[in-house]
Design a protein around this motif. Sequence first.
Motif, short mmCIF file in Angstrom:
data_model
loop_
_atom_site.label_atom_id
_atom_site.label_comp_id
_atom_site.label_asym_id
_atom_site.label_seq_id
_atom_site.Cartn_x
_atom_site.Cartn_y
_atom_site.Cartn_z
N MET A 1 -4.05 -4.92 -1.82
CA MET A 1 -2.76 -5.57 -2.03
C MET A 1 -2.99 -6.68 -3.05
N GLY A 2 -2.03 -7.17 -3.64
CA GLY A 2 -2.28 -8.19 -4.64
C GLY A 2 -1.33 -7.94 -5.78
N THR A 3 -0.68 -6.79 -5.78
CA THR A 3 0.29 -6.51 -6.83
C THR A 3 1.54 -7.35 -6.62
N LEU A 4 1.89 -7.64 -5.38
CA LEU A 4 3.13 -8.35 -5.11
C LEU A 4 2.90 -9.82 -4.87
N GLU A 5 3.54 -10.63 -5.67
CA GLU A 5 3.43 -12.08 -5.51
C GLU A 5 4.76 -12.62 -5.03
N PRO A 6 4.76 -13.57 -4.09
CA PRO A 6 6.02 -14.20 -3.71
C PRO A 6 6.75 -14.75 -4.93
N GLY A 7 8.07 -14.55 -4.95
CA GLY A 7 8.88 -15.02 -6.07
C GLY A 7 9.15 -13.95 -7.10
N THR A 8 8.41 -12.81 -7.03
CA THR A 8 8.64 -11.72 -7.99
C THR A 8 9.67 -10.76 -7.40
N PRO A 9 10.40 -10.03 -8.27
CA PRO A 9 11.40 -9.10 -7.75
C PRO A 9 10.73 -7.99 -6.93
N ALA A 10 11.34 -7.65 -5.80
CA ALA A 10 10.82 -6.55 -4.97
C ALA A 10 11.12 -5.23 -5.66
N PRO A 11 10.15 -4.30 -5.70
CA PRO A 11 10.40 -3.01 -6.35
C PRO A 11 11.55 -2.26 -5.67
N PRO A 12 12.51 -1.75 -6.46
CA PRO A 12 13.63 -1.01 -5.86
C PRO A 12 13.13 0.32 -5.28
N PHE A 13 13.84 0.85 -4.30
CA PHE A 13 13.48 2.15 -3.74
C PHE A 13 14.71 2.79 -3.10
N THR A 14 14.64 4.09 -2.95
CA THR A 14 15.59 4.86 -2.14
C THR A 14 14.78 5.91 -1.42
N LEU A 15 14.85 5.90 -0.08
CA LEU A 15 14.11 6.86 0.73
C LEU A 15 15.03 7.37 1.85
N PRO A 16 14.77 8.59 2.35
CA PRO A 16 15.55 9.07 3.49
C PRO A 16 15.08 8.42 4.79
N GLU A 129 17.94 -12.63 -2.34
CA GLU A 129 18.07 -12.42 -3.79
C GLU A 129 17.26 -11.22 -4.27
N GLY A 130 16.59 -10.53 -3.33
CA GLY A 130 15.80 -9.35 -3.74
C GLY A 130 14.41 -9.69 -4.24
N LYS A 131 13.95 -10.92 -3.92
CA LYS A 131 12.60 -11.32 -4.34
C LYS A 131 11.64 -11.28 -3.15
N VAL A 132 10.38 -11.03 -3.46
CA VAL A 132 9.35 -11.05 -2.43
C VAL A 132 9.21 -12.48 -1.92
N ALA A 133 9.34 -12.65 -0.60
CA ALA A 133 9.25 -14.00 -0.01
C ALA A 133 7.90 -14.21 0.69
N LYS A 134 7.39 -13.16 1.32
CA LYS A 134 6.16 -13.29 2.10
C LYS A 134 5.49 -11.93 2.18
N VAL A 135 4.16 -11.92 2.07
CA VAL A 135 3.39 -10.68 2.18
C VAL A 135 2.30 -10.86 3.23
N TRP A 136 2.23 -9.93 4.17
CA TRP A 136 1.09 -9.84 5.08
C TRP A 136 0.29 -8.61 4.62
N PRO A 137 -0.82 -8.82 3.88
CA PRO A 137 -1.54 -7.67 3.32
C PRO A 137 -2.29 -6.85 4.35
N LYS A 138 -2.69 -7.46 5.44
CA LYS A 138 -3.40 -6.71 6.50
C LYS A 138 -2.80 -7.17 7.82
N VAL A 139 -2.23 -6.26 8.57
CA VAL A 139 -1.49 -6.62 9.76
C VAL A 139 -2.22 -6.14 11.01
#
Length: 157
Positions: A1-16, A129-139
């Motif tokens: 993990m490390g690609t997503l930083e808080p404050g950056t836009p969250a990648p859009p997606f559409t899934l079933p 706003e659609g931005k990454v706020a918090k990441v837990w890389p290993k849960v």
Amino acid sequence: MGTLEPGTPAPPFTLPDQDGKPVSLADFAGRWVVLYFYPKDDTPGCTKEACSFRDSHGALQAKGAVVLGVSGDSAASHRKFADKYGLPFRLLADTDHEVARAYGAWGTKRMYGKEYEGLIRSTVVIDPEGKVAKVWPKVKPEGHGGEVLAWLEAHTE
């Protein structure tokens, strides 16, 4: 993990989801989204984690948050898992792992001394706003729903 930083836009997606209905990140604009990635339906750790989100779900909803679980399982597998444990949130089928990759939740894992590619148990909170706020890389699956709830309570009114 490390690609997503808080404050950056969250990648859009559409899934079933588990009923085959498409779910997009854009559907939840203006709301908090708890996107949690887990390796496999109905396995011990994933069940503990899902039940922890189930048990915190009312309180998370009261904070205005939407919970979405994501794994590589099929919609049919998700349906069985959700029914078996009474999961009140949607489970998304990321069968080609594209969304997991976009969120840094796909990568090298180790088990029994072997390395393999797989889904990394991790959680991303996306702000209204659609931005990454918090990441837990290993849960750790035990009690993770409560951990996310505590974070949200500290960061929302």
